[in-house]
Design an enzyme around this catalytic site. Sequence first.
Site, PDB file in Angstrom:
ATOM      1  N   GLU A   1      -4.287 111.690  64.658  1.00 46.49           N
ATOM      2  CA  GLU A   1      -4.217 111.362  63.237  1.00 46.49           C
ATOM      3  C   GLU A   1      -5.591 110.889  62.737  1.00 46.49           C
ATOM      4  OE1 GLU A   1      -1.757 112.351  61.697  1.00 46.49           O
ATOM      5  OE2 GLU A   1       0.182 111.563  62.338  1.00 46.49           O
TER       6      GLU A   1
ATOM      7  N   HIS B   1      -4.693 116.429  60.979  1.00 45.02           N
ATOM      8  CA  HIS B   1      -4.540 116.193  62.424  1.00 45.02           C
ATOM      9  C   HIS B   1      -4.449 117.515  63.179  1.00 45.02           C
ATOM     10  CE1 HIS B   1       0.108 115.941  61.740  1.00 45.02           C
ATOM     11  NE2 HIS B   1      -0.123 117.068  62.375  1.00 45.02           N
TER      12      HIS B   1
END
Length: 261
Positions: A143, A138
């Site tokens: 994410e 990330h």
Amino acid sequence: MEVVILADAKEIGAVAADAIGALLGRKPAAVLGLATGSSPLMIYDELVSRCDAGLLTFHQTRGFTLDEYVGLPANHPERYHNVIDRVFVSRVDFAPGAVQGPDGLAADIRAACAAYENAIHQAGGVDLQILGIGTDGHIAFNEPGSSLASRTRIKTLTRQTRIDNARFFDDDIDAVPTHCLTQGLATIMAARHVVLVATGGRKAEAVHHLVEGPVSAMWPATILQHHQHVTVLLDDAAAHRLQLAGYYRETYRAKPDWQGI
Ligand code: F6R
């Protein structure tokens, strides 16, 4: 993408601080993008030393942080607004209110995210964005699976990120918030220069994907391969899975000192 493999954290801090110093020299009212976490601490420490020594000033500079936990009380020490103030902002001479972050306590999250995007735009955009990288690839809190075109929004943290960040919460994963507001990948891509720092062997896999892997939402940092001016500052441990490490070292060695990153 320029990959620079350096001896240690001190050297990484100095090279990044040189770039920030050069930027502020030609544009004192520049806009900095500020990351929290452990990775950029050496940069902030070096900038504080140079500011103390009168070598640079932030009095006209503005800053925008990358992300903020949702729901942490205003006075919580791990709220990113408080973290960046403690590790950097309060130690140099920014004007009051010159550094902003997304509002993780907003009643209307969607409006807060739109307001944050607008504030960055109104400031003229980010001139130099400092980034770390998560072990899962990330950047900010985009994410795996994040849209490569994303803008500031709410995200759910992965279990891996909450495990990684539990060290800031007395090693209690349940104390790590589950959600955050984060600049999106497209928001970060709009910065004019991106300086990503990674140190230690735990980052080697993510760095390998970032630099030499295919562009994929599964490793969100790989979107940076599409950016025109990215500098990746690594120590040996973070670089150890790079196939072309020898080439990156040779290229940087051959670069004239005055050129910077
Ligand atoms: C923090 C942030 C995160 C961190 C990343 C690495 O504002 O945006 O993406 O940069 O989680 O964290 P450290 O540097 O603590 O390993």
